[in-house]
Design an enzyme around this catalytic site. Sequence first.
Site, PDB file in Angstrom:
ATOM      1  CD  GLU A 197       1.330  -0.138   9.366  1.00  0.00           C
ATOM      2  OE1 GLU A 197       1.515   0.880  10.064  1.00  0.00           O
ATOM      3  OE2 GLU A 197       0.774  -1.263   9.711  1.00  0.00           O
TER       4      GLU A 197
ATOM      5  CB  ALA B 177       0.375   7.238   7.716  1.00  0.00           C
TER       6      ALA B 177
ATOM      7  CD  GLU C  96       4.458   1.750  12.955  1.00  0.00           C
ATOM      8  OE1 GLU C  96       5.430   1.032  12.415  1.00  0.00           O
ATOM      9  OE2 GLU C  96       3.944   2.666  12.193  1.00  0.00           O
TER      10      GLU C  96
ATOM     11  N   GLY D 116       0.317   3.460  12.042  1.00  0.00           N
ATOM     12  CA  GLY D 116       1.184   4.632  12.784  1.00  0.00           C
ATOM     13  C   GLY D 116       0.739   5.024  14.247  1.00  0.00           C
TER      14      GLY D 116
END
Length: 266
Positions: free
Chosen positions: A140, A72, A120, A117
């Site tokens: 995270e 992110a 992910e 992310g």
Amino acid sequence: MSEERFGEFVLVRRHGDGHVAELALDRPKAMNAVSSEMARSIGAACTALGGDRDVRVVVLTSTHERAFCVGADLKERNSFSDAELVRQRPVARGAYTGVLELPVPTVAAVHGFALGGGFELALACDVIVADRTAVVGLPEVSVGVIPGGGGTQLLPRRVGAGRAAELIFSARRVEAAEARELGLVDVLVDEGRDREEALALGERIGANSPVGLRAAKRALRLGQGLDLRAGLEVEDAAWRAVAFSGDRAEGVAAFNEKRKPQWPGE
């Protein structure tokens, strides 16, 4: 090869006859950090690819030399009010679920950093090809949040609950060789060859029946987490969906006639 851009940061390339689509993350100045704008573009690209019956496989790549995706955009997140963060959440989820819910097989080509992310997005794919520069992880909790792009659900499905817990709770980064050993990535290739090898795998996949590929993916995904009896019912439903298709008739005929099948895709 044809190209189509979705917003500023996502590029879709159609290779060969168009059956292999490459979804390239293209925000090199930020190492592909996923901003709100980029998340919208990923979601839009996935919607377009998922609805295109000519596409048989999607390969997720990066245009950055040293990173797949660093996760992110924390600089953007740092500027958000609580209300803005709440409004941004569905936008972010749309990118990850967009990749996850593509109805065709997906292959991620990972090199350099694939963190948070970014990892992910790779985990949302069916197969992860990584080169020896790859560094993956879900860090995270080290910045006060949790993996929110599917990581807490997708990682244990790959490596088991205990291993996933250790990786998520420790927030540690895993280099390529260990990542392959642990099953965090599926195929390990020489440095600089992840995109080439992923596209080659995409070509092999894309040569197969589009009806069969979509049904096989549906059975694999829907069967995850079910007990064996329920999973076999999912498989049987998928088999029935293809058994009387034009692709099945063409595949059997081509096999018996010793020729390459010409898939009708229906």
